[in-house]
Design a protein around this motif. Structure first.
Motif, PDB file in Angstrom:
ATOM      1  N   UNK A  94       0.825  -1.208   0.000  1.00 15.70           N
ATOM      2  CA  UNK A  94       0.000   0.000   0.000  1.00 15.70           C
ATOM      3  C   UNK A  94       0.862   1.263   0.000  1.00 15.70           C
ATOM      4  N   UNK A  95       1.963   1.235   0.728  1.00 21.72           N
ATOM      5  CA  UNK A  95       2.839   2.403   0.734  1.00 21.72           C
ATOM      6  C   UNK A  95       3.553   2.555  -0.605  1.00 21.72           C
ATOM      7  N   UNK A  96       3.858   1.447  -1.264  1.00 21.71           N
ATOM      8  CA  UNK A  96       4.451   1.526  -2.599  1.00 21.71           C
ATOM      9  C   UNK A  96       3.506   2.247  -3.557  1.00 21.71           C
ATOM     10  N   UNK A  97       2.228   1.906  -3.509  1.00 21.93           N
ATOM     11  CA  UNK A  97       1.249   2.574  -4.368  1.00 21.93           C
ATOM     12  C   UNK A  97       1.180   4.066  -4.062  1.00 21.93           C
ATOM     13  N   UNK A  98       1.206   4.411  -2.779  1.00 24.05           N
ATOM     14  CA  UNK A  98       1.150   5.822  -2.391  1.00 24.05           C
ATOM     15  C   UNK A  98       2.370   6.583  -2.895  1.00 24.05           C
ATOM     16  N   UNK A  99       3.551   5.969  -2.792  1.00 31.01           N
ATOM     17  CA  UNK A  99       4.761   6.658  -3.230  1.00 31.01           C
ATOM     18  C   UNK A  99       4.856   6.728  -4.748  1.00 31.01           C
ATOM     19  N   UNK A 100       4.330   5.734  -5.444  1.00 29.43           N
ATOM     20  CA  UNK A 100       4.293   5.814  -6.914  1.00 29.43           C
ATOM     21  C   UNK A 100       3.402   6.977  -7.344  1.00 29.43           C
ATOM     22  N   UNK A 101       2.233   7.082  -6.721  1.00 30.39           N
ATOM     23  CA  UNK A 101       1.315   8.181  -7.039  1.00 30.39           C
ATOM     24  C   UNK A 101       1.964   9.532  -6.722  1.00 30.39           C
ATOM     25  N   UNK A 102       2.630   9.621  -5.558  1.00 32.99           N
ATOM     26  CA  UNK A 102       3.271  10.867  -5.171  1.00 32.99           C
ATOM     27  C   UNK A 102       4.408  11.216  -6.116  1.00 32.99           C
ATOM     28  N   UNK A 103       5.157  10.207  -6.534  1.00 36.48           N
ATOM     29  CA  UNK A 103       6.277  10.433  -7.444  1.00 36.48           C
ATOM     30  C   UNK A 103       5.794  11.016  -8.773  1.00 36.48           C
ATOM     31  N   UNK A 104       4.614  10.607  -9.204  1.00 32.80           N
ATOM     32  CA  UNK A 104       4.047  11.116 -10.448  1.00 32.80           C
ATOM     33  C   UNK A 104       3.709  12.600 -10.343  1.00 32.80           C
ATOM     34  N   UNK A 105       3.510  13.096  -9.112  1.00 35.11           N
ATOM     35  CA  UNK A 105       3.171  14.504  -8.923  1.00 35.11           C
ATOM     36  C   UNK A 105       4.422  15.377  -8.831  1.00 35.11           C
ATOM     37  N   UNK A 106       5.551  14.769  -8.391  1.00 33.86           N
ATOM     38  CA  UNK A 106       6.800  15.523  -8.268  1.00 33.86           C
ATOM     39  C   UNK A 106       7.579  15.326  -9.564  1.00 33.86           C
ATOM     40  N   UNK A 107       7.292  16.155 -10.551  1.00 36.00           N
ATOM     41  CA  UNK A 107       7.778  15.911 -11.912  1.00 36.00           C
ATOM     42  C   UNK A 107       9.254  16.247 -12.108  1.00 36.00           C
ATOM     43  N   UNK A 108       9.873  17.005 -11.179  1.00 39.56           N
ATOM     44  CA  UNK A 108      11.263  17.418 -11.397  1.00 39.56           C
ATOM     45  C   UNK A 108      12.257  16.344 -10.982  1.00 39.56           C
ATOM     46  N   UNK A 109      11.779  15.231 -10.425  1.00 38.12           N
ATOM     47  CA  UNK A 109      12.667  14.148 -10.003  1.00 38.12           C
ATOM     48  C   UNK A 109      12.510  12.963 -10.960  1.00 38.12           C
ATOM     49  N   UNK A 110      13.631  12.409 -11.419  1.00 38.65           N
ATOM     50  CA  UNK A 110      13.595  11.308 -12.382  1.00 38.65           C
ATOM     51  C   UNK A 110      13.082  10.029 -11.736  1.00 38.65           C
ATOM     52  N   UNK A 111      12.118   9.384 -12.377  1.00 37.25           N
ATOM     53  CA  UNK A 111      11.555   8.136 -11.859  1.00 37.25           C
ATOM     54  C   UNK A 111      12.567   7.004 -11.937  1.00 37.25           C
ATOM     55  N   UNK A 112      13.549   7.123 -12.860  1.00 38.54           N
ATOM     56  CA  UNK A 112      14.517   6.041 -13.028  1.00 38.54           C
ATOM     57  C   UNK A 112      15.428   5.908 -11.818  1.00 38.54           C
ATOM     58  N   UNK A 113      15.725   7.002 -11.174  1.00 37.87           N
ATOM     59  CA  UNK A 113      16.526   6.941  -9.951  1.00 37.87           C
ATOM     60  C   UNK A 113      15.785   6.152  -8.881  1.00 37.87           C
ATOM     61  N   UNK A 114      14.458   6.328  -8.828  1.00 42.66           N
ATOM     62  CA  UNK A 114      13.650   5.600  -7.857  1.00 42.66           C
ATOM     63  C   UNK A 114      13.603   4.115  -8.189  1.00 42.66           C
ATOM     64  N   UNK A 115      13.406   3.808  -9.467  1.00 44.89           N
ATOM     65  CA  UNK A 115      13.312   2.399  -9.879  1.00 44.89           C
ATOM     66  C   UNK A 115      14.629   1.678  -9.636  1.00 44.89           C
ATOM     67  N   UNK A 116      15.740   2.302 -10.046  1.00 42.00           N
ATOM     68  CA  UNK A 116      17.046   1.686  -9.838  1.00 42.00           C
ATOM     69  C   UNK A 116      17.388   1.591  -8.352  1.00 42.00           C
ATOM     70  N   UNK A 117      16.947   2.577  -7.584  1.00 41.15           N
ATOM     71  CA  UNK A 117      17.148   2.533  -6.141  1.00 41.15           C
ATOM     72  C   UNK A 117      16.409   1.370  -5.515  1.00 41.15           C
ATOM     73  N   UNK A 118      15.173   1.127  -5.971  1.00 41.27           N
ATOM     74  CA  UNK A 118      14.393   0.001  -5.468  1.00 41.27           C
ATOM     75  C   UNK A 118      15.043  -1.329  -5.791  1.00 41.27           C
ATOM     76  N   UNK A 119      15.516  -1.467  -7.027  1.00 44.82           N
ATOM     77  CA  UNK A 119      16.185  -2.709  -7.443  1.00 44.82           C
ATOM     78  C   UNK A 119      17.457  -2.911  -6.626  1.00 44.82           C
ATOM     79  N   UNK A 120      18.210  -1.823  -6.415  1.00 46.84           N
ATOM     80  CA  UNK A 120      19.463  -1.905  -5.668  1.00 46.84           C
ATOM     81  C   UNK A 120      19.226  -2.316  -4.220  1.00 46.84           C
ATOM     82  N   UNK A 121      18.266  -1.652  -3.564  1.00 45.24           N
ATOM     83  CA  UNK A 121      17.971  -1.976  -2.170  1.00 45.24           C
ATOM     84  C   UNK A 121      17.529  -3.416  -2.003  1.00 45.24           C
TER      85      UNK A 121
END
Length: 249
Positions: free
Chosen positions: A128-155
């Motif tokens: 549920x928190x993943x869904x919330x952060x995905x939705x929030x990430x879509x609103x913060x357009x100045x941050x690259x989504x790829x950094x988040x995706x690669x960060x998730x894979x790395x962690x």
């Protein structure tokens, strides 16, 4: 000062609610219906026994009916959440990134309660928190989504490797949690959070061993160290990483 106090009070109230979620979700109980009860005598609590922090003090840390001691985790969690909410507002200000900080605090507090009580991090909470952060990430357009995706894979991948090499030194819940934290923090900050969590955990774990508080192979919840490491990385990660990078130039 008024807004900081407001966020502190909101945090204390939400902290009480997060404690309920962390207690109920791992045992498949609904946190939306049903009054709170004394976990010892199972009596339904009155409204005046449910006031965050104040009830703990006024009842002198005892159930009003059976007089069984009330756990210190209740006021600690409530006050910790209040402090983190207030600090988040003071540090970030009133914007979308503040919402991201408050969601991160909420996630970590719920995970902390669940892990301390059951040594379990529920998949449903992480989802549920993943869904919330995905939705929030879509609103913060100045941050690259790829950094988040690669960060998730790395962690996720790093904890998976640790589990394989240590043959169960960490759990699957930690692996999925760091996958989510990697999505929230990005690659550099999740690595820094993992580093801090490991160092803090090693120091405190060694201290407990020396004081004979735990046995050598006795499992201990890792979430308290994750909370500390993650919050430091979230608020001050860029500063530390820039400071470290200056020595490499």
């Amino acid at each position: 000062m008024l807004m900081i106090s407001t966020f502190f009070v909101l945090g204390v109230v939400f902290g009480s609610f997060f404690h309920v979620i962390g207690q109920r979700v791992p045992v498949n109980e609904s946190f939306l219906v049903g009054r709170s009860i004394c976990r010892h005598c199972e009596r339904t609590l009155n409204w005046y026994e449910l006031i965050p922090v104040a009830s703990f003090v006024l009842l002198r840390r005892k159930c009003g009916h059976c007089h069984h001691p009330i756990s210190w985790t209740y006021p600690i969690i409530e006050l910790l959440t209040g402090c983190l909410f207030a600090f988040s507002y003071q540090h970030i200000g009133f914007n979308l990134e503040l919402l991201s900080a408050l969601l991160l605090v909420s996630l970590l507090i719920i995970v902390l309660v669940s892990d301390l009580q059951y040594m379990l991090i529920p998949n449903s909470i992480l989802f549920y928190f993943l869904l919330l952060f995905i939705f929030l990430q879509m609103q913060i357009t100045h941050i690259s989504i790829w950094n988040n995706i690669l960060g998730g894979i790395t962690g996720f991948a790093i904890i998976a490797v640790i589990i394989l090499l240590s043959q169960g030194g960490m759990g699957g819940g930690d692996m999925k949690l760091f996958g989510l934290l990697g999505f929230i923090l990005g690659i550099k900050k999740v690595l820094f959070a993992l580093f801090l969590s490991s160092i803090i955990g090693a120091i405190i774990g060694t201290g407990y061993l020396l004081l004979a508080k735990i046995e050598l192979k006795e499992p201990i919840p890792f979430s308290p160290f994750i909370v500390i490491g993650t919050m430091i990385s979230f608020y001050y990660g860029d500063m530390f990483l820039n400071w470290y990078g200056s020595f490499l130039r």
